[in-house]
Structures are given as C-alpha cells and as structure tokens.
Design a protein around this motif. Structure first.
Motif, PDB file in Angstrom:
ATOM      1  N   ARG A   1       4.740   9.639  -9.096  1.00 26.64           N
ATOM      2  CA  ARG A   1       6.033   9.332  -9.699  1.00 26.64           C
ATOM      3  C   ARG A   1       6.452  10.307 -10.789  1.00 26.64           C
ATOM      4  NH1 ARG A   1       3.780   3.599 -12.142  1.00 26.64           N
ATOM      5  NH2 ARG A   1       2.531   4.467 -13.815  1.00 26.64           N
ATOM      6  N   GLU A   2       5.501  10.811 -11.572  1.00 25.81           N
ATOM      7  CA  GLU A   2       5.862  11.761 -12.637  1.00 25.81           C
ATOM      8  C   GLU A   2       6.498  13.015 -12.027  1.00 25.81           C
ATOM      9  OE1 GLU A   2       2.917  10.221 -12.451  1.00 25.81           O
ATOM     10  OE2 GLU A   2       2.850   9.025 -14.303  1.00 25.81           O
ATOM     11  N   ARG A   3       5.844  13.553 -10.967  1.00 28.71           N
ATOM     12  CA  ARG A   3       6.388  14.751 -10.329  1.00 28.71           C
ATOM     13  C   ARG A   3       7.748  14.479  -9.700  1.00 28.71           C
ATOM     14  NH1 ARG A   3       2.873  16.514  -5.563  1.00 28.71           N
ATOM     15  NH2 ARG A   3       4.124  14.968  -4.431  1.00 28.71           N
ATOM     16  N   GLU A   4       7.895  13.352  -9.067  1.00 25.59           N
ATOM     17  CA  GLU A   4       9.160  13.030  -8.401  1.00 25.59           C
ATOM     18  C   GLU A   4      10.312  12.969  -9.403  1.00 25.59           C
ATOM     19  OE1 GLU A   4       9.495  12.187  -4.685  1.00 25.59           O
ATOM     20  OE2 GLU A   4       7.904  13.640  -5.062  1.00 25.59           O
ATOM     21  N   LEU A   5      10.039  12.381 -10.561  1.00 25.02           N
ATOM     22  CA  LEU A   5      11.069  12.291 -11.596  1.00 25.02           C
ATOM     23  C   LEU A   5      11.509  13.681 -12.033  1.00 25.02           C
ATOM     24  CD1 LEU A   5      12.750  10.694 -13.726  1.00 25.02           C
ATOM     25  CD2 LEU A   5      10.751  10.765 -15.215  1.00 25.02           C
ATOM     26  N   LEU A   6      10.536  14.564 -12.300  1.00 25.45           N
ATOM     27  CA  LEU A   6      10.876  15.901 -12.809  1.00 25.45           C
ATOM     28  C   LEU A   6      11.564  16.755 -11.747  1.00 25.45           C
ATOM     29  CD1 LEU A   6       7.684  16.608 -14.947  1.00 25.45           C
ATOM     30  CD2 LEU A   6       9.987  16.056 -15.763  1.00 25.45           C
ATOM     31  N   LEU A   7      11.084  16.692 -10.502  1.00 22.30           N
ATOM     32  CA  LEU A   7      11.720  17.499  -9.458  1.00 22.30           C
ATOM     33  C   LEU A   7      13.138  17.016  -9.184  1.00 22.30           C
ATOM     34  CD1 LEU A   7       8.925  18.344  -6.873  1.00 22.30           C
ATOM     35  CD2 LEU A   7       9.689  19.567  -8.907  1.00 22.30           C
ATOM     36  N   GLY A   8      13.358  15.728  -9.294  1.00 22.82           N
ATOM     37  CA  GLY A   8      14.716  15.199  -9.121  1.00 22.82           C
ATOM     38  C   GLY A   8      15.657  15.798 -10.147  1.00 22.82           C
ATOM     39  N   LEU A   9      15.206  15.837 -11.391  1.00 20.73           N
ATOM     40  CA  LEU A   9      16.055  16.371 -12.463  1.00 20.73           C
ATOM     41  C   LEU A   9      16.203  17.890 -12.336  1.00 20.73           C
ATOM     42  CD1 LEU A   9      14.583  14.153 -15.314  1.00 20.73           C
ATOM     43  CD2 LEU A   9      16.874  13.988 -14.343  1.00 20.73           C
TER      44      LEU A   9
ATOM     45  N   ALA B   1       0.839  -1.205   0.000  1.00 17.45           N
ATOM     46  CA  ALA B   1       0.000   0.000   0.000  1.00 17.45           C
ATOM     47  C   ALA B   1       0.873   1.255   0.000  1.00 17.45           C
ATOM     48  CB  ALA B   1      -0.921  -0.007   1.215  1.00 17.45           C
ATOM     49  N   SER B   2       1.937   1.236   0.770  1.00 11.93           N
ATOM     50  CA  SER B   2       2.838   2.393   0.824  1.00 11.93           C
ATOM     51  C   SER B   2       3.526   2.617  -0.519  1.00 11.93           C
ATOM     52  CB  SER B   2       3.868   2.177   1.925  1.00 11.93           C
ATOM     53  OG  SER B   2       4.820   3.218   1.904  1.00 11.93           O
ATOM     54  N   LEU B   3       3.916   1.533  -1.162  1.00 13.76           N
ATOM     55  CA  LEU B   3       4.557   1.659  -2.479  1.00 13.76           C
ATOM     56  C   LEU B   3       3.581   2.242  -3.492  1.00 13.76           C
ATOM     57  CD1 LEU B   3       6.500  -1.753  -2.577  1.00 13.76           C
ATOM     58  CD2 LEU B   3       7.478   0.541  -2.348  1.00 13.76           C
ATOM     59  N   ALA B   4       2.318   1.875  -3.385  1.00 16.15           N
ATOM     60  CA  ALA B   4       1.314   2.399  -4.332  1.00 16.15           C
ATOM     61  C   ALA B   4       1.136   3.898  -4.154  1.00 16.15           C
ATOM     62  CB  ALA B   4      -0.004   1.666  -4.137  1.00 16.15           C
ATOM     63  N   GLU B   5       1.217   4.369  -2.912  1.00 15.76           N
ATOM     64  CA  GLU B   5       1.132   5.824  -2.657  1.00 15.76           C
ATOM     65  C   GLU B   5       2.242   6.561  -3.391  1.00 15.76           C
ATOM     66  OE1 GLU B   5       1.200   7.264   1.395  1.00 15.76           O
ATOM     67  OE2 GLU B   5      -0.220   5.678   1.964  1.00 15.76           O
ATOM     68  N   ALA B   6       3.445   6.013  -3.348  1.00 18.54           N
ATOM     69  CA  ALA B   6       4.590   6.643  -4.015  1.00 18.54           C
ATOM     70  C   ALA B   6       4.372   6.664  -5.529  1.00 18.54           C
ATOM     71  CB  ALA B   6       5.872   5.902  -3.675  1.00 18.54           C
ATOM     72  N   SER B   7       3.797   5.601  -6.056  1.00 18.51           N
ATOM     73  CA  SER B   7       3.596   5.533  -7.507  1.00 18.51           C
ATOM     74  C   SER B   7       2.653   6.627  -8.000  1.00 18.51           C
ATOM     75  CB  SER B   7       3.025   4.159  -7.880  1.00 18.51           C
ATOM     76  OG  SER B   7       3.959   3.157  -7.558  1.00 18.51           O
ATOM     77  N   ALA B   8       1.757   7.059  -7.120  1.00 22.75           N
ATOM     78  CA  ALA B   8       0.765   8.054  -7.538  1.00 22.75           C
ATOM     79  C   ALA B   8       1.398   9.402  -7.859  1.00 22.75           C
ATOM     80  CB  ALA B   8      -0.307   8.207  -6.458  1.00 22.75           C
TER      81      ALA B   8
END
Lengths: 715, 715
Positions: free
Chosen positions: B383-391, B374-381
C-alpha cells in the motif's frame, strides 16, 4: 426599564447604527436600588419581595460573602461556603504536596477535623454594615483641586476606615460610587481561619482549562467548598485547631429543580470593576491602544514562563498560578478587543456622549467635563510606561518583595493614618503572608527572564517616558540589562524567607533594612515610584473632582431616556436579574443554554485539559443520575447560561431561581461577552454557571461526600 | 425502510454500541429502485409519482446530466445548465486572461454570442440509455480466476462499449454495480461544445474557500451557468461558432418558495464512489492506515506548492487548481478520519460483518469470502508504494505527459478493443486536451519539488516495495535524486506544446517517439508500471470474482434486518430523498438549517477568502430582497442543509422540493459527514446547498442578468 427592543440580526451584523436598548437584563444593581425596580423584577418573574433584597446585612444577601478574589455564599448554618474551584485554587495549591497533589486528585474532608487550613492570607468577608458617607468624605475636599483634592478624600476615607476598624475583627472600606459622586462605608467581618472542605479533581474543576476558558459550550465543575472558623468566643481569629465553625448569619438552600431556558434567574456578588460610564475618549483608547498593547506584552510573558517551565519542572510548579493568570489576562484582553469591535463600542459610546453633551446645559458642568478630558489626555501621554511599570511590580516575586519592604519602611515612618493604603498596620498581616509564600512561587531564572522581557521594552521607550533611576539601574542596552540582572540576583538574599521576614520586622517599624542588592535598588526605585505616584494622584485627584460633573450629565441624559443608572462595579455587593438564555454567536449557529455530560465525553481526549477522570466517565457511562438528571433532557446537566450582568469578582456568585433557591454557581463569561466590562451588548452578554445538579451528582455518586450533602440538606 | 430510531445523545456520544438504524434518509437509490420505495417516499412527503422517477431517460431525471467532474441540470429548453462554480472552475479559469480575470470578477454573457467556449476537454453527458448487461459481461468469465477473470470482464465490457459507441456522438460505459454482482450499460450523449454563460465573482462563488470548505454554517454562492451547443444537425460537435443551443430533453423549473426546516427534499446526481459495503478489514485499513497516511503526504505536497507560489507569481497561478485540489483532498482525508473515529466505524462494521457471517450458510459463499480476505491482504502489503506511485502520476504534468505518451504508444500497437481503458481511439481527444493545457498548469521548479517530496519518501520504502527501474532512475539518496531530476528537466523538450503534440501524433499510431530525457525514462517506467498493473489486475480480478459472494451474504443479512440495499456509488445516476434539517455538531450547539446574508457580513474581513464584493455588501445593506427573501426569517437566505445522501460527484446536483421544483444546488458536505463515503451516520450526515433564492437575488439585484432569469422563467 421595561422596554426591550431587539433589532433584526441582519441590521446588527451589519453594524448599522443602533442605540443600546433599555432592557431588564443590563444592570449590576445596588441592593438599595431594587425596591425601586420592584415592577421590573416581578415582570421578570421574581416571586419574592423586592424589599427583602434591599439590605445587604439581612438574609438572603447576608449569605453572600467576599471570598478570596471572588464571591462565595454560605450554604449551611455552620459556615460552609460554596465558591469556585478557581477562586479557591490558591487554597488547594497551598495544601498540595509532593505525593499528595490535591489539585490533581481533589479533596474530601472526611469530617471537620480533616478540613485543611487555607493559605494564611486567604480571607472571607461578611458584610455587616453599608452606609452612605458622601458628606463626610467630601467635606474637606471642597474648593481643592488635583493632589490636594485626592489627599482630602483619601484622608477622610482613611479616617472613616480607621474608626470603623476600631471594632475587633472588622475590615472596613469606603466605596467610591459613580466616580466620586457618592461614597459608602462598607463594614465587613474578616474571617481569617478558612479551611478546605471539598474540591473536585482539576480535571473536573478546571476541565478544559485555558482552551475552554471564556468559552461556551462548557463542561466544567468549577466549584469548591470551604468552611469559615472563628475563635471559641465567636470572633474572627487566625487559624487555631481549637477554633469552631462560624455561625453564618444566613445561608442559601439548594433548589431541587434545575434551570431551563427562559427561567428567571438572579445573582449576587462582588463585581470588581466596570467602565461602562467612562468617557468616549477612554473607550477609544481602550479599543485602539490599551487592549492591543496588553495582548502583545502578555503573549511575550506567557512565552517566557512556558519556556522556563519546559526546562525546569520546579519552575513549572512554582509559576503555575502566575501562568494561569497571565493566560487568563491575555485571553480576556483579546476577547474584550474582539467584542468591543463587534459592538462598535467606541462609536456607540461617542455618539451617546455627543448626544448627552448636547443636552447638558450647565456651564460649570461643561467646563468640568472639558477639564476632565484634558486630565485624561495627560495620563495617555505616559501610558506605555505605566503599563510596563505595573507589570514590573505585579509579575515578579523578589523584586516586588524588595519594593514592598522599602515602601513599607518609608510609609512606616509616618503616622499610621497618613500611610499609603496597603502599608498601614492593618495591612501588615497581608504583607507578611505575601512574603512567606514567595518561596512557593519564585524561581530566579524565571524572574530574570520576565524582567528581561519587560525592561527590554522599557529601554525602547522615548526619553520623555523613561526614568533616570531605571536607566542607571538597568542600563540602556540588552547587554547592560543582562549584566545588571545577573548581578542583582546573584547577590540578593531575599530568596531566603528568614531574610525577608527579618527585613519585614524592621520595615514595619520604619527602621533601616539590612543591605541587599535588590533592597538597595528598591531604595532608589521607590522614591522615583513615589514621584510618579504624586503625578498620578494629581491627575486622579482632578478626575475624582471632575467626573461627578460627567456623571451628573449622564444621570440627566439617562433620565431623559427613561433609563435607571446603576453605578459602575466597584467591588461592592451587587444584584443582577434576568433569565436562563442561550444565544446565537453567529449566523446559522445557536448555543443552547444547558450542557450535558455527553459534552464531557465528546471533549475527552484523555490528555489535559480534557482528561476526564475515570470515576466521572464511569459514572456517565453508568447513567445513574436519578434525582439529579434533567427530566426533559433525560440526562445529567453540567453548566448553564444566563443573560445576567457579571464581571470579574462575580466568580463564585450564587445564582438563584425565582424563589431565591440556589440553582447555579457563576464561574465565567462566554468569549463573546468579555467586552461587557466596557459595554453590555444584550445580543452576546451571557454568564456561565455550574448547574447545582451537577455538583450534587458528583458529591452523591462520583466523589461521594454524603455528610456534606446532608449538611446542605441536599441528600 | 420506515423504521427510524434515534438514540439519546448521551448514549451516542459515549460511543455505546449501536446498530446503524434502518431509516429513510440513507440511500443513493438507483432510479429503478424508487417505485419499490413508493410508500417510504410518500411518507417522507413526496407529492409526485414514484414511477416517474424510475427511468433516467425520461423527465424529470433526463434533465440531470454529468457535467465535468460533477453533476449539472438543464434549467431551460435551450440547453442552459446549472452547476457549481467549483465544477465549472476549469472553464472559468480557461477563459481568464491577464487583465480579464473572470475568476475574480465573474462573468455575464450579454447574449448568446457572448457565451465563451469551455476548455476543449470539458464534457456534458446526457444519459439516453441504461440497461442491465450482467449476463453478457460475465458470460466468458465463468470458471476463470484472477487476471483471466478480470480480462474476461474487461473484454466483454469493452465490446459492449465499442458496439454502443458505434452510434455517433455517444459515450458509453459499463457500470459495475454491487462489486461485480451486476453490470449496466450506460449510454450517454457526449456534448462537447459547452460555453460559459454566467459566473459570480470568486468571492461569491467560492466565499470562504478552504477555510469554509466542508464547513457549516456556510455562505457561498457556488453556482455557475453553462450552455450546451450542438451542430446545426442537432448532433454533438466540437466548438464551432455556427453551432446552435442543444434542445434539452427535459429541464427543471425554479421553485418560487424556498426551503425551511423539515421540508421534504430530494436530489439527483452522479455520486462517484462510496465504500459502505466494503469488508471490515477494509474499514480497519482505511481508519488505521490509509487516511493518516494521506493526510501526511498531502500536507507535504501542499507545503511544496505554497512555498513555490510564495516565490513565483507565475507558479502560483499555474498551480492554483492543483493546490485547491490538494487542500480539498487533505481536508477530506482528515475529516473522514475524524468522522469514522467518531462513528466508531471500524468496530460497527466489524460487528455487522461478524453477525452477517454468522448467518451466511452456504459453504461456497464462506470459501469465497475467505479468499477475498486473502486477496485484500496481498494488496495491503504494497500500500505504501501504491500511494506514492499514484501521486507520482497524478500530481505531475510533464512526467504524467511523458508516461501517458509512452503508454499510448504501447497500447496503440494493439487492436483498439484490446487497449487499456483510457488509451483507446475514443480517448484520444481527452489525451490531446490534457497535453494542450499542460502549459497552463506547469512550472518546472514546482514539478521537481513535488517529485522530490514523493521520491524521497519512495527511497525510504523497504526493498520488497521498491522497483529496480525507479532505483536506477532516481538513485537511492537525496543527492542522487536531485541530480537525476535536474538532468531530466534541464534536458526535456516536453514543456513545449508542439513537442508534446508531435509525439502524440506518433504515439497514437504506435510509432516510435522522438528522443527526450523524460520520454526515454517513461519508456523504462511504463513496462514496470505494466508489470504492477498485471499484479494489481490479478488481485482485482480475484476481488471482482469473489466480492459478489460477500454481497450476496450482505443482501441476505439486510433482508433479515428488513432493510433495502442500494449499491455503493459508481458514478451512475442516483436519487436520494430526505428533508431540510439542521443538526447538533456537539453538546450545547445546534446548527440551524438555513443561513442568511447576515453571515456574509459577519465573516467579511475584506481579505480573501472573506472579501465579499462591494456590490454584494451594498445589496445586503440596501436590503432589497423583495421576491427572494424568506418570509419567516425576514431576510435573504444563502445556503441550506439537508440530510440527503451525497458524496463526491454530487457537486452540482439539483435539490428538488416535494413537487419536484428546483430549490437548491448541492455543493458540499459538512465537516462532520465527510466520512459518509464509508459510513452514513444519521446524526451528522448533511449536505450543503445553495438556496436558489440567493442565486435569483444575485442575478436580479447584484450582478443582474434579467435575460437569463427570464429564460429560466424566474424573472
């Protein structure tokens, strides 16, 4: 012949000077040479009698036939012929109709009544005579030069052919061997009723298409079975439902075992042309002008046809074969160029020729060789024009038809024996066949686009290479070119089959042709073409007269080196022998000589050209290879490599084991060896074959045809 | 551990279901595990005492150090360190100046005085302590969840690190092992005065560059020698001309012989991160979202940097390292994707997990594993933003500097122990180093173009993933974005080193920073970033709490299977053992495990990246390899392959033979194995090494450094 020297790879890779070694694998031998190579053949592993290979009209070589543009072989007494899918492609295409696409779905004739007639111009030729006629051919040429020399040889050759073809059903030719040094009369039975018996789907027969073409590792089932029919009298005849299967003079037997690395292998076929004994200047031109220029113009023409196909499904279908041919040619030119550079061919040949000339003693020989060089230089001065005019004729349908009809009209005014080759009475059926099938291969938009590309290049040529009649017809600017083509193709009626055939009827009698814009243009272009031909024949006549001096010097030089000399390929039956062999394309990589069905699955994407059919994938997954699988590899093999000496025309050549049994079907070369038409480099020259076990498995388990396996005694 | 089963290739190629076999080659073992694998090690061919490998602080493993972002090893008692050219690339670049381009020309220090100081943030870490601290780390976390659990672990870890770093010159860390199951305190001597000793030219050290990156066959001399210096008191110190060479606790000896197929090989290094024990859901996301998305965004960023470089030579130089890293990442993502699909990793892992769960008995364990999902699914929701903010943070220089300064200011208001990792007093030197070298790696046009690409994607995200502060700062349209970036970069003074350093001085004391458009923006972005971090840490805390249940289930399942379990890579010292081994990348092709200098010549085009230097080509042509050539191959080798288990961070790992002598230097993986960070597929996983004989030859004959060979006792 028995020496074989391999240099360490580091020296080779460095391009360090090396002399091509004398080795057993190079050579497209005339069958008559084989008894003289008996020792080498036996050392290579051949178990049969070399004497048995000397006569092309006796078994086993009489089983090997010319089929379409390639080679085929009889595989049953009832005229069953094995050749490549790509050799029989036109036959399959001819029988494909909307809703019944034999290219995509393949074809199995359930019985003989179900076998489908080939396109009318498809031929199978069985060699029945092979005789040296050098004296007769050169008798009148003695003392002549240039065009006169050419004409004398041409006249004598035609007379020999005409006399030979007095016998019904025969097609004859005179094979120029060693560049005018020797001539042979080839007498062939011309089988005209050929039928389609078995073809795998395109995604097997042409798996990988252009992407894998000339490539290794390969996974293509490039085979098709045809059958030759004759009249009830046993003589060649045009298609007739009442015809009967041809009784083959000999046929090959499928081996039970398959090939493995190191096994002896041999191959017979009709290699078309090689250039290995050409001069150093010709090597230089090939590497530094011809091949780069061909790659460039083919790229443009491919782009034109693909763009048209993307807009128009009909054009895509009509130009499928031409596009495949263009791509093949383009890839081949690029591969040849790469290979010749890698083999440093221009330098190697130049040094070989330099050494040869240093030993050539006779003054007469030296004079002739110098004169040959001068004639070759003349030809080079117009090479750009020659390339474009060649494509102008070969890449068009209606334009080609118009020119062909006009030329036929002109030639038909002469007595038959004096007509240009290709326009004699014996050629009428082929011309008619072409004129009939224009419909299937033509689309006005594509033809105009192809002509625009070629003539735009033509317009850029220097004055000395342009012809007034072309300038007048197509103008000097792109706008004028566009206008002239629009006018021509809007007005022509030659797109209509009846219009072409009615003109054909007139032309073959030398009568005037009904007016037509393209026909009228052709009537102006043909005289210019004839004038060019005159110049060309004058040069060719000189070369025909002078090259034997060069060949004599080369013979002497090779003899000094202890090497036998085979003639450059000239479309006659040749035999090559060697072994099953992988190779190292580059440091760190080794190609194994046998591929397996695992590679089909690896390459499969589900999209053409890697769209393996479901029955094939299911068959592989089921793993039911009993009887055809390789014992050591424990799986089904697909293709294999040998170091046999091949070139274009060898497509469909049977590959035999040491006992003369059929183990493979030649269909391609590897990319690293396409330069072998100019230079045989033993590091890289390999031939690519269908493993007959793969064919047997497909015909047994995947697309079953038990009756055909039984006929081939492979059930 | 001793079982090894290879399936026939046909079954593998078909993707027929297979369970990954238990085999000796997979495994990045903790040194402490090796005595337990003694039997397997001996069976594999190891001649030494497995007990000797158990302690990372004793010879030989104490010779293996963390160097920059990779691994290095001492090769002399005087602190001489062997690592990769690409690991030391920043050091070489730092010392390159117009007119003295060490990247292009290479470098040889004539003597110790000539050795050049590395960039100030380059570090070499020597492990001197390695102790289990699981109880201390988890003590306070017991009973907590989410962020509280995370914070408890984090607090305890920091306290351990802080205490450990009381000793001067030490850098400590706590290594999370088996995903929160165990924790180890790593104590490392932090050597800060590192100098460049020997680097080959780029065209040797990076021969083939991106074209050959991850490829085999390979021909790259990817090595460089550095030297560690310490203060006269023997303690770590910043660069000082009076410093003295570090006395290494152990060093490796070069083998006289080289590797050949089948030889035992082992390797030690600091693999960064692997994901092999992640959940099936994580495997699925990696294959079906993460990797395709990364390929896509990296493609765009590479295009941006290349376009800028084509217009501006200065930008090209400044972004050379970043471009190389982007290309590396892009290629790696594409290769991982291809490999995971070929290994059918998502399905294989899913079936393995299904079987594992079927055997996991404890109710508590099952509940925890469900909660983990369940926790992993929260992170997946998100993921697009996390990828862009990382870069957004990692691909910029000035933006990153502004955010780093603001974050430092915020963190510095807290007691040191409570500050976020990376912003504690111990991190100040690294931050300062980054702020200093921004100058060398920044160009405003490129940074704006990169931000435009990333933020344009960000603007397309659904509302639920966007942040108000970003919308306010960069607008909602391309036009607003352009305007905001123009304004920010026209006004900022952070392009000036002094401006950055004066703010650094303020930030590290928690004082307000002088006004600046980018700085002011950062003061708004950082709170948003902190809020996201809060959410992320809550999720990570839950995962940290819950994954041990998953790992316990996996331990039990592997034990049932008779397989030992190594921890996923976590940047700590690991040992892998196996053998020198080629492989078959596809049907019909075999890669041999050792390449030779012939391949350098084959690939050489004279143009980068295949522009072998003339001295190298001359040396190959001269063939003077006496002493370093391979006896069997009769030529000089270059690179070799093993089946050793490696990942990023293993760059520069020493490769040892059965007697523990240095035979190779790890620098890459083959393309077919880059997916090994998720799944080890024994058919394809290989590691690529520099053959030490190639290095010895280069240093002997091509770019001679006899004094260094002597120091390594390889003269």
């Amino acid at each position: 012949m028995t020496m074989r020297r391999r240099l360490p790879i580091s020296a080779l890779a460095l391009g360090i000077a090396f002399t091509l070694p004398a080795h057993a694998d190079e050579g497209m031998w005339m069958p008559s040479q084989l008894p003289g190579l008996a020792k080498t053949l036996r050392e290579a592993g051949f178990k049969g009698d070399p004497e048995s290979l000397a006569d092309v009209t006796r078994a086993p070589l009489s089983a090997v036939v010319r089929a379409g543009g390639g080679t085929g072989s009889f595989v049953s007494p009832d005229g069953l012929i094995l050749t490549n899918h790509h050799v029989a492609y036109g036959v399959i295409q001819y029988n494909s109709k909307p809703g019944n696409n034999l290219i995509d779905h393949g074809f199995i004739a359930a019985d003989r009544a179900g076998e489908l007639p080939a396109n009318p111009d498809f031929r199978v030729l069985v060699t029945v005579g092979y005789d040296k006629v050098t004296e007769a051919v050169l008798e009148e040429a003695a003392g002549k030069t240039g065009r006169d020399y050419f004409d004398a040889v041409d006249r004598a050759s035609k007379a020999i052919v005409a006399e030979c073809e007095q016998e019904a059903g025969m097609r004859c030719s005179v094979a120029n061997t060693h560049y005018g040094t020797d001539f042979y009369r080839i007498k062939q039975l011309e089988l005209r009723d050929i039928r389609l018996v078995y073809a795998p789907p395109r995604a097997i027969g042409n798996y990988g298409d252009e992407i894998d073409n000339f490539m290794w590792p390969r996974h293509t089932g490039d085979f098709t079975l045809l059958r030759a029919y004759v009249g009830q009298d046993g003589k060649p005849a045009a298609y007739d439902p009442d015809n009967v299967p041809y009784r083959a003079p000999a046929h090959l037997t499928l081996a039970k075992d398959g090939p493995k690395a190191g096994d002896y292998a041999m191959l017979a076929g009709y290699p078309g042309i090689t250039y290995r004994h050409r001069t150093a200047a010709e090597f230089d031109e090939q590497v530094n002008w011809t091949l780069p220029a061909r790659v460039d113009v083919f790229d443009e023409l491919i782009g034109v046809v693909e763009a048209a196909g993307a807009r128009d499904a009909d054009a895509k279908t009509h130009y499928a074969a031409q596009l495949q041919s263009l791509k093949n040619n383009r890839k081949r030119a690029a591969g040849e160029l790469e290979g010749l550079r890698r083999s440093d061919a221009a330098r190697v040949r130049a040094e070989d020729e330099r050494d040869m000339l240093a030993t050539a003693a006779a003054e007469k020989e030296r004079t002739d060789i110098a004169a040959l060089a001068a004639s070759l230089a003349e030809a080079s001065a117009v090479r750009e024009r020659e390339l474009l005019l060649g494509l102008f004729g070969s890449q068009t349908q209606l334009m080609r038809a118009a020119i062909m009809l006009e030329r036929l009209r002109v030639e038909s005014a002469k007595p038959d024996a004096e007509r240009e080759s290709g326009y004699q009475v014996r050629d009428h059926a082929l011309i008619e066949g072409f004129l009939k099938q224009v419909q299937r291969r033509y689309s006005p938009g594509v033809e105009k686009a192809l002509l625009t590309a070629l003539l735009a290049r033509y317009q850029q040529l220097p004055d000395a290479q342009r012809l007034p009649v072309f300038d007048a017809a197509f103008g000097r600017t792109p706008a004028e070119l566009e206008k002239s083509l629009d006018t021509l193709y809007a007005g022509t009626t030659l797109g209509d089959e009846a219009a072409r055939l009615s003109r054909f009827a007139a032309a073959r009698e030398g009568r005037p042709l009904a007016a037509d814009p393209l026909g009228d243009l052709a009537s102006k272009l043909v005289p210019a073409q004839l004038a060019l031909e005159q110049q060309r024949k004058t040069r060719e006549g000189e070369q025909l007269r002078l090259r034997p001096a060069y060949m004599r010097a080369l013979f002497a030089w090779r003899q000094q080196q202890g090497r036998a000399l085979y003639p450059d390929a000239n479309g006659t039956l040749r035999v090559s022998f060697g072994k099953v062999d992988g190779f190292s394309p580059r440091d760190g990589v080794r190609y194994t000589p046998v591929t397996t069905v695992a590679g089909i699955v690896e390459k499969n994407t589900g999209e053409a050209p890697f769209d393996a059919p479901k029955p094939l994938l299911d068959g592989i997954a089921a793993g039911d290879f009993a009887g055809t699988e390789d014992a050591a590899l424990e799986t089904q093999t697909v293709n294999f490599l040998t170091n046999l000496d091949t070139t274009g025309g060898n497509s469909g050549s049977p590959v035999l084991n040491a006992r003369g049994e059929l183990i493979g079907l030649n269909f391609d070369s590897n990319w690293e060896s396409v330069s072998a038409s100019w230079m045989f480099d033993p590091r890289y020259k390999r031939a690519v074959h269908v493993d007959m076990r793969y064919m047997r498995w497909l015909m047994d388990k995947v697309y079953p045809a038990p009756h055909l396996l039984k006929e081939m005694r492979a059930d």
